[in-house]
Scaffold this motif. Structure first.
Motif, short mmCIF file in Angstrom:
data_model
loop_
_atom_site.label_atom_id
_atom_site.label_comp_id
_atom_site.label_asym_id
_atom_site.label_seq_id
_atom_site.Cartn_x
_atom_site.Cartn_y
_atom_site.Cartn_z
N PRO A 79 0.92 -1.18 0.29
CA PRO A 79 0.06 0.22 -0.15
C PRO A 79 0.70 1.17 -0.09
O PRO A 79 2.11 1.58 0.63
N PRO A 80 0.53 2.11 -0.83
CA PRO A 80 1.31 3.47 -1.15
C PRO A 80 1.86 3.86 0.40
O PRO A 80 3.40 4.33 0.83
N LEU A 81 0.72 4.55 1.41
CA LEU A 81 0.86 4.45 2.67
C LEU A 81 2.16 3.84 3.82
O LEU A 81 2.73 4.06 4.32
N LEU A 82 2.44 2.62 2.85
CA LEU A 82 3.58 2.17 3.74
C LEU A 82 4.67 2.06 3.11
O LEU A 82 6.12 1.58 3.76
N ALA A 83 4.47 2.18 1.36
CA ALA A 83 5.62 2.12 0.28
C ALA A 83 6.13 3.38 0.79
O ALA A 83 7.52 4.01 0.83
N LEU A 84 5.72 5.02 1.26
CA LEU A 84 6.55 5.64 1.17
C LEU A 84 7.12 5.61 2.26
O LEU A 84 8.08 6.52 2.69
N PRO A 85 6.83 5.54 3.45
CA PRO A 85 7.85 6.15 4.94
C PRO A 85 8.79 4.67 4.61
O PRO A 85 9.76 5.31 5.03
N ALA A 86 8.69 3.77 3.93
CA ALA A 86 10.13 2.84 3.77
C ALA A 86 11.39 3.57 2.83
O ALA A 86 12.24 3.40 2.94
N GLY A 87 10.48 4.10 2.05
CA GLY A 87 11.41 5.04 0.90
C GLY A 87 12.17 5.78 2.16
O GLY A 87 13.26 6.33 1.80
N PHE A 138 8.72 3.74 -15.47
CA PHE A 138 7.67 3.33 -15.59
C PHE A 138 6.09 3.82 -14.44
O PHE A 138 6.60 4.98 -14.26
N ALA A 139 5.52 3.07 -15.13
CA ALA A 139 3.93 3.78 -14.54
C ALA A 139 3.82 3.18 -12.95
O ALA A 139 4.68 2.34 -12.54
N VAL A 140 3.86 4.40 -12.01
CA VAL A 140 2.91 4.32 -10.53
C VAL A 140 1.74 4.00 -10.34
O VAL A 140 1.13 4.58 -10.31
N PRO A 141 1.39 3.88 -9.11
CA PRO A 141 -0.12 3.71 -9.07
C PRO A 141 -0.27 5.08 -8.31
O PRO A 141 0.24 5.01 -7.28
N ALA A 142 -2.00 5.08 -7.94
CA ALA A 142 -2.54 6.33 -7.32
C ALA A 142 -2.27 5.77 -6.44
O ALA A 142 -2.13 5.04 -5.54
N LEU A 143 -2.07 7.37 -5.25
CA LEU A 143 -1.71 7.65 -3.82
C LEU A 143 -3.61 7.24 -3.68
O LEU A 143 -3.99 7.62 -3.64
N GLY A 144 -3.69 5.80 -2.66
CA GLY A 144 -4.39 5.63 -2.13
C GLY A 144 -4.44 4.92 -0.90
O GLY A 144 -3.04 4.50 -0.49
N VAL A 145 -5.96 4.42 0.18
CA VAL A 145 -5.61 3.80 0.76
C VAL A 145 -7.22 2.84 1.67
O VAL A 145 -7.92 3.89 1.33
N ALA A 146 -7.22 1.79 1.75
CA ALA A 146 -8.15 1.39 1.79
C ALA A 146 -8.80 1.17 0.56
O ALA A 146 -10.18 1.22 1.07
N GLY A 147 -8.43 1.04 -1.03
CA GLY A 147 -9.43 1.19 -1.68
C GLY A 147 -9.45 2.99 -2.29
O GLY A 147 -10.58 2.48 -3.20
N LEU A 148 -9.53 3.61 -1.59
CA LEU A 148 -10.13 4.95 -1.76
C LEU A 148 -8.63 5.53 -2.58
O LEU A 148 -7.49 6.02 -1.69
N GLU A 149 -8.34 6.50 -3.61
CA GLU A 149 -7.28 7.02 -4.19
C GLU A 149 -7.52 8.06 -3.92
O GLU A 149 -9.02 9.19 -4.43
#
Length: 311
Positions: A79-87, A138-149
Motif C-alpha cells: 500500500p502506498p502509505l507503507l511504501a512512502l515511509p519505507a522510502g 515505469f507507471a506508478v499506482p495512485a496514492l490511496g488507502v483502503a481502496g480510496l484513491e
C-alpha cells in the motif's frame, strides 16, 4: 506578532485563497508542483543556507523516495502509505551512513562528494532495469488507502498545500530554537561553534538526514501524483534546479525557499517554446542573482524595506 508568524499567516491566506483564481487543471498542476518543490527546497535550505553545507546531489534522495514508492506499490503490491515511509527510511539510513564521511569535507570537496553521490544514485536507478524500468521509467499506482484513491487536482492541491504549511511552520520553529541557532553558528564558524559547546558533527549529520528524508517524501508524492517516474527525477540537472531555487529565493530564508521554488517552477513553463535553452537560462539567473542579489530575492528585498522604514 513576529515576522515568522506574519509570514505563516500570509502563506496560509495565500494557500486558502489561491483556488479562487485557479481556473483549470493546468494551473492547479503548476501550483501543486510549486508546493512540492518548495517543501524540498525548504529542507535543502536548512542544510545549505542555514548550516552552510552544500549538496549538489540532493535530487538523488527524491529519486530514492519516488522509486521506493513506485517499485514497492507496482511490483510488490505494498500500500502506498507503507511504501512512502519505507522510502523515507531508506533515504534517511543512506544519508546517516554517508553523512559523517561526506560532511567532514569542506568547500568544493564537499560539493564534489555530494555530486558524486547523486550521480551514483541516478546511475543505479537507470541500470537496475529489472525493477526500475531503466531509462524509460515505469507507471506508478495512485496514492490511496483502503481502496480510496487521491484523485483530482483539487484533492492533491489540498494535500500538498497543507504539507507545505506544516513544513514551513516546523522550519520556522526549528530556526528559532537552540537547534536552529546551532545550525547558524556552524555556518558562521564551525570552530567557534565547537568552542561554544555545539556538537558540530552530530548537528550536521542530523540536518543532512532531515533534508534527505523530506526530499524522499517529496519524491514519493511526486511519483504518485505524476503516476510515472523516470531517472531524470534523481538526475544532476534536477539537483542543480533545487540549489538554484535556494540561491535565487534566498539562502537562510524559509520564505525565500518558497519564492525561489515558485519562480523556477513557473519559468520552464514560460520557456517551453525555447526547447533546450532552459539550462542556459537557469545558469544566467544563478549568475545574475549571485552578482546583483547575493543574498537572494527575499532577504535582499526585506533588508531594503527595513532600511527604507528606518529612514
Amino acid at each position: 506578532m513576529s515576522r515568522g508568524n506574519k509570514g505563516l499567516a500570509a502563506l496560509a491566506a495565500l494557500l486558502l485563497l489561491l483556488p479562487l483564481v485557479l481556473t483549470n487543471s493546468y494551473q492547479y498542476d503548476v501550483a501543486i508542483r510549486i508546493a512540492l518543490n518548495a517543501i524540498a527546497v525548504i529542507a535543502l535550505n536548512l542544510l545549505i543556507g542555514y548550516t552552510g553545507q552544500i549538496s549538489l546531489g540532493h535530487a538523488g534522495f527524491l529519486g530514492i523516495g519516488a522509486y521506493a514508492s513506485g517499485v514497492l506499490t507496482a511490483q510488490f503490491g505494498w500500500p502506498p502509505l507503507l511504501a512512502l515511509p519505507a522510502g523515507a527510511l531508506a533515504a534517511g539510513l543512506l544519508a546517516f551512513a554517508l553523512a559523517r564521511p561526506i560532511l567532514k569535507l569542506k568547500g568544493h570537496y564537499l560539493a564534489m562528494a555530494t555530486l558524486g553521490l547523486g550521480i551514483i544514485i541516478a546511475i543505479v536507478l537507470t541500470n537496475e532495469a529489472r525493477y526500475t524500468g531503466g531509462p524509460d521509467g515505469f507507471a506508478v499506482p495512485a496514492l490511496g488507502v483502503a481502496g480510496l484513491e487521491l484523485a483530482g487536482e483539487k484533492a492533491w492541491y489540498a494535500l500538498v498545500a497543507g504539507l507545505l504549511l506544516l513544513v514551513t511552520w516546523l522550519a520556522c520553529n526549528l530556526i528559532d530554537s537552540p537547534a536552529g541557532r546551532a545550525l547558524q553558528a556552524i555556518h558562521g564558524s564551525e570552530i567557534a561553534a565547537q568552542v561554544a559547546g555545539v556538537m558540530t558533527t552530530r548537528v550536521k549529520v542530523r540536518i543532512f538526514v532531515v533534508s534527505a528524508v523530506v526530499a524522499s517524501i517529496v519524491g514519493s508524492l511526486t511519483a504518485h501524483y505524476v503516476a510515472f517516474v523516470t531517472p531524470g527525477l534523481a538526475g544532476f540537472f534536477h539537483s542543480i534546479e533545487l540549489v538554484t531555487m535556494v540561491v535565487v529565493g534566498g539562502m537562510a530564508s524559509v520564505f525565500g525557499s518558497i519564492v525561489g521554488a515558485a519562480i523556477l517552477t513557473v519559468l520552464p513553463q514560460l520557456l517551453s517554446t525555447f526547447e533546450g535553452w532552459e539550462t542556459v537560462v537557469f545558469g544566467a539567473i544563478l549568475m545574475g542573482t549571485m552578482i546583483f542579489l547575493p543574498r537572494g530575492i527575499v532577504p535582499t528585498l526585506a533588508a531594503r524595506l527595513r532600511k527604507g522604514a528606518a529612514r
